[in-house]
Structure formats: C-alpha cells, structure tokens
Design a protein around this motif. Structure first.
Motif, short mmCIF file in Angstrom:
data_model
loop_
_atom_site.label_atom_id
_atom_site.label_comp_id
_atom_site.label_asym_id
_atom_site.label_seq_id
_atom_site.Cartn_x
_atom_site.Cartn_y
_atom_site.Cartn_z
N MET A 34 25.89 -4.43 -1.22
CA MET A 34 26.04 -5.73 -0.57
C MET A 34 25.68 -5.65 0.91
SD MET A 34 29.23 -8.17 0.30
CE MET A 34 29.37 -7.30 1.84
N GLN A 37 21.97 -5.49 1.26
CA GLN A 37 21.33 -6.76 0.89
C GLN A 37 21.55 -7.84 1.94
OE1 GLN A 37 21.87 -8.29 -3.15
NE2 GLN A 37 22.32 -10.29 -2.26
N ASN A 38 22.73 -7.88 2.55
CA ASN A 38 23.10 -9.01 3.39
C ASN A 38 22.95 -8.78 4.89
OD1 ASN A 38 23.59 -10.21 0.97
ND2 ASN A 38 25.80 -10.25 1.17
N GLN A 41 20.14 -10.73 7.76
CA GLN A 41 19.93 -12.09 7.26
C GLN A 41 20.35 -13.05 8.37
OE1 GLN A 41 18.46 -12.76 4.35
NE2 GLN A 41 18.34 -10.58 3.91
N LEU A 45 23.65 -17.79 7.11
CA LEU A 45 23.48 -17.59 5.67
C LEU A 45 24.40 -16.48 5.13
CD1 LEU A 45 21.90 -18.32 3.10
CD2 LEU A 45 20.11 -16.70 3.84
N VAL A 46 24.76 -15.53 5.99
CA VAL A 46 25.54 -14.36 5.56
C VAL A 46 26.84 -14.72 4.85
CG1 VAL A 46 26.78 -12.31 6.40
CG2 VAL A 46 24.46 -12.78 7.19
N TYR A 48 27.60 -17.19 2.98
CA TYR A 48 27.29 -17.69 1.63
C TYR A 48 26.81 -16.54 0.73
CZ TYR A 48 27.82 -22.15 3.88
OH TYR A 48 28.34 -23.21 4.57
N LEU A 49 25.99 -15.65 1.28
CA LEU A 49 25.54 -14.48 0.52
C LEU A 49 26.72 -13.60 0.15
CD1 LEU A 49 22.36 -13.56 2.58
CD2 LEU A 49 22.42 -14.63 0.32
N ASN A 50 27.62 -13.39 1.11
CA ASN A 50 28.80 -12.56 0.83
C ASN A 50 29.69 -13.19 -0.24
OD1 ASN A 50 28.01 -10.66 2.72
ND2 ASN A 50 29.31 -11.47 4.34
N ALA A 52 28.78 -15.29 -2.57
CA ALA A 52 28.07 -15.18 -3.86
C ALA A 52 28.24 -13.79 -4.44
CB ALA A 52 26.59 -15.52 -3.68
N TYR A 53 28.17 -12.78 -3.60
CA TYR A 53 28.34 -11.40 -4.07
C TYR A 53 29.76 -11.19 -4.61
CZ TYR A 53 26.06 -6.85 -4.17
OH TYR A 53 25.43 -5.71 -4.58
#
Length: 115
Positions: A34, A37-38, A41, A45-46, A48-50, A52-53
């Motif tokens: 994670m 990947q994040n 960024q 946005l981070v 939301y990515l976190n 989602a993960y």
C-alpha cells in the motif's frame, strides 16, 4: 484508570496480540504494497486510495486481517516519525506537531474529511 482495569486491558491486549500474530507477515507485506502504491500520489487523492485499500483488505481477507494491517500501519507510522525526528534533529513530538499544524492549515484552506 484504576489498577484492576489497567490489568484487564493489558491481558486483553496481550491475548489479541497473540491471536493476531500469525497474520503479522501478511500485514507487513500488505503495508509495504500500500505504501508503495499510494506514495507520490496527489495529496488530495491519497485518503481515497488508502480507504479503498483498507476496504479491499476487509472485503478479501476479513476483519482480523484488517486489524493486523491497521496495527502494522500504526507501527510503521510511529517508526517513521521517530526516524524523521532523528534525521532532522527534532523530537518526535515536534514532528507530530508539525504534521498536525500542516493538516490544520490544509483543512482551513479546503475542508477534507479524510485528513
């Protein structure tokens, strides 16, 4: 917290630690994946990515894996703050205070529910 309540909490924490210990290696791998990947960024946005993960871990691996992952992330966060403090010559408290100040300033500019 009185002595008996503290003792009960420590017993519960130790029991949960032992129960989750078999998930540690996978939680560490998930944390590394994670973070890789994040990072780098866009900051907005981070979160939301976190999220989602985290939801993906819960959905595919279950609640215990999610707790183990959260514990791994918390351990990484503390270690990272300690390392930043060491490299910058500041105390860990000063590093945390700086992040808190930055988050408060960012919220004042643009309210963001995930910071």
């Amino acid at each position: 917290m009185d002595e008996e309540a503290r003792r009960r909490m420590l017993v519960e924490v130790q029991a949960e630690r032992e129960r989750l210990l078999p998930l540690r290696a996978e939680a560490t791998r998930t944390t590394i994946a994670m973070v890789r990947q994040n990072t780098e960024q866009p900051p907005d946005l981070v979160p939301y990515l976190n999220l989602a993960y985290l939801l993906g871990v819960r959905r595919t691996q279950g609640e215990d894996a999610l707790i183990a992952f959260a514990l791994s992330l918390a351990n990484w966060a503390v270690a990272t703050v300690d390392e930043v403090a060491s490299y910058t010559g500041r105390s860990a408290e000063q590093v945390v205070d700086q992040y808190e100040t930055d988050i408060m300033a960012a919220r004042a500019e643009s309210p963001e529910p995930w910071s």
